[in-house]
Design a protein around this motif. Structure first.
Motif, PDB file in Angstrom:
ATOM      1  N   ASP A  63      -6.937   3.914   2.572  1.00 48.65           N
ATOM      2  CA  ASP A  63      -7.853   2.726   1.888  1.00 48.65           C
ATOM      3  C   ASP A  63      -7.863   2.712   0.475  1.00 48.65           C
ATOM      4  O   ASP A  63      -8.478   2.013  -0.087  1.00 48.65           O
ATOM      5  N   ASP A  64      -6.777   2.515   0.606  1.00 48.46           N
ATOM      6  CA  ASP A  64      -6.181   2.385  -1.560  1.00 48.46           C
ATOM      7  C   ASP A  64      -5.338   1.471  -1.070  1.00 48.46           C
ATOM      8  O   ASP A  64      -5.665  -0.259   0.009  1.00 48.46           O
ATOM      9  N   PRO A  88     -10.776   6.377   5.763  1.00 47.35           N
ATOM     10  CA  PRO A  88     -11.688   6.337   4.685  1.00 47.35           C
ATOM     11  C   PRO A  88     -11.142   7.550   4.053  1.00 47.35           C
ATOM     12  O   PRO A  88     -11.172   8.766   4.298  1.00 47.35           O
ATOM     13  N   GLY A  89     -11.315   7.310   2.948  1.00 49.27           N
ATOM     14  CA  GLY A  89     -11.012   8.643   1.825  1.00 49.27           C
ATOM     15  C   GLY A  89      -9.267   9.116   1.171  1.00 49.27           C
ATOM     16  O   GLY A  89      -9.620   9.776   0.704  1.00 49.27           O
ATOM     17  N   ALA A  90      -8.523   8.192   2.497  1.00 51.53           N
ATOM     18  CA  ALA A  90      -7.240   9.004   2.335  1.00 51.53           C
ATOM     19  C   ALA A  90      -6.627   8.018   1.277  1.00 51.53           C
ATOM     20  O   ALA A  90      -6.909   6.427   1.416  1.00 51.53           O
ATOM     21  N   THR A  91      -5.225   8.083   1.222  1.00 50.79           N
ATOM     22  CA  THR A  91      -4.632   7.384   0.483  1.00 50.79           C
ATOM     23  C   THR A  91      -2.831   7.238   1.376  1.00 50.79           C
ATOM     24  O   THR A  91      -2.888   7.763   2.792  1.00 50.79           O
TER      25      THR A  91
END
Length: 309
Positions: A63-64, A88-91
């Motif tokens: 979600d970057d 969500p919350g991951a690169t």
């Protein structure tokens, strides 16, 4: 219309151009840095979309800020992204790639969202896979996810192509689900224990993959072309002669091009010949996103007719 599904990785590739690849514990000065969108799965999906029927990806991004760049790149290159999931919350996955002047490379991959692609995500795309002409998988996402994708495809009679890269010896358990397995020489050595690429060793290694359950097996050999077992005999195809600039992603282009011809009805030898031509053209351009057009592939094949050895 038929379609191909590629279940696999999406990475942002950061390239560092160097004079020569470093040795262990050596510090070197780079020449330049550039960025591209890649990942073995994405590269193969782009090759399928450019050279063959519609291609879909089953994949994950973070979600970057890099995620929309990756999905936009896929769309721009004709790959359908309905099953590319944001985590969500991951690169988004990242690959650091050193490229030497002779075209050789070294790659370190940080999986990010790729490591979160789950068997459940495959189940969510099961109808897409079931209606495909072929499923292509690699090993930059969890092994359980790859296994589930192959299971779904096999249940529905879909052609399954396993590119066991980056190599993991545990992938031998997947051979029973592969209609075709496509390692490079290093991967074949790691999977089967052979120590060189002599005819005898390649026959031993490819037979080991078939004994483990693969219906057909081939090996890509870089500048030496590729080889496969056909009717029990080893058949080699030499590489096309080109000036290499960057070998990054050449194996992925080979796999994507190969599959497009298999689903078009070509036999394995003709599909390998097409894959060799496409991958050769890809190394004449920088970055992993250097897939040629069908016209460019046809022109090279006409200029350099390949003779099987």
């Amino acid at each position: 219309m038929s379609h191909i599904v590629v279940a696999g990785s999406i990475n942002v590739d950061v390239f560092l151009d160097v004079t020569a690849l470093p040795k262990a514990n050596e510090t070197i000065i780079g020449k330049a840095m550039r960025q591209a969108i890649g990942g073995k799965g994405l590269n193969q999906a782009v090759a399928c979309a450019k050279l063959g029927p519609p291609a879909h990806m089953v994949a994950a991004v973070g979600d970057d800020a890099l995620a929309p760049q990756a999905t936009a790149f896929l769309a721009q290159n004709g790959v359908l992204t309905d099953y590319v999931k944001g985590m969500p919350g991951a690169t988004t996955g990242l690959a650091n790639i050193l490229v030497a002047e002779d075209g050789q490379n070294m790659i370190v991959v940080t999986p990010g969202a790729n490591g979160l692609l789950s068997p459940g995500d495959i189940d969510a795309a099961s109808s897409l896979i079931a209606s495909a002409s072929a499923l292509v998988v690699q090993l930059e996402v969890p092994l359980a996810t790859v296994r589930r994708a192959l299971d779904v495809a096999r249940q529905h009679g879909v052609l399954t192509v396993l590119n066991p890269a980056p190599v993991d010896p545990a992938a031998m358990e997947l051979m029973r689900l592969a209609d075709l397995v496509t390692p490079n020489e290093t991967e074949l050595m790691r999977l089967t224990g052979i120590s060189d690429v002599s005819d005898a060793s390649l026959i031993t290694g490819l037979n080991a993959l078939i004994a483990a359950g693969a219906k057909q097996a081939l090996v890509t050999l870089g500048s030496e072309g590729c080889a496969a077992l056909m009717d029990g005999a080893l058949v080699r195809l030499p590489a096309y002669k080109v000036k290499a600039v960057d070998a990054t992603g050449a194996g992925d282009i080979f796999n994507g091009a190969l599959v497009t011809r298999l689903v078009a009805g070509d036999g394995l030898l003709e599909a390998m010949r097409y894959g060799c031509a496409a991958s050769a053209l890809s190394v004449t351009k920088p970055s992993a996103n250097a897939c040629p057009t069908p016209a460019e592939v046809a022109e090279l094949m006409a200029q350099q007719p390949q003779i099987a050895l």
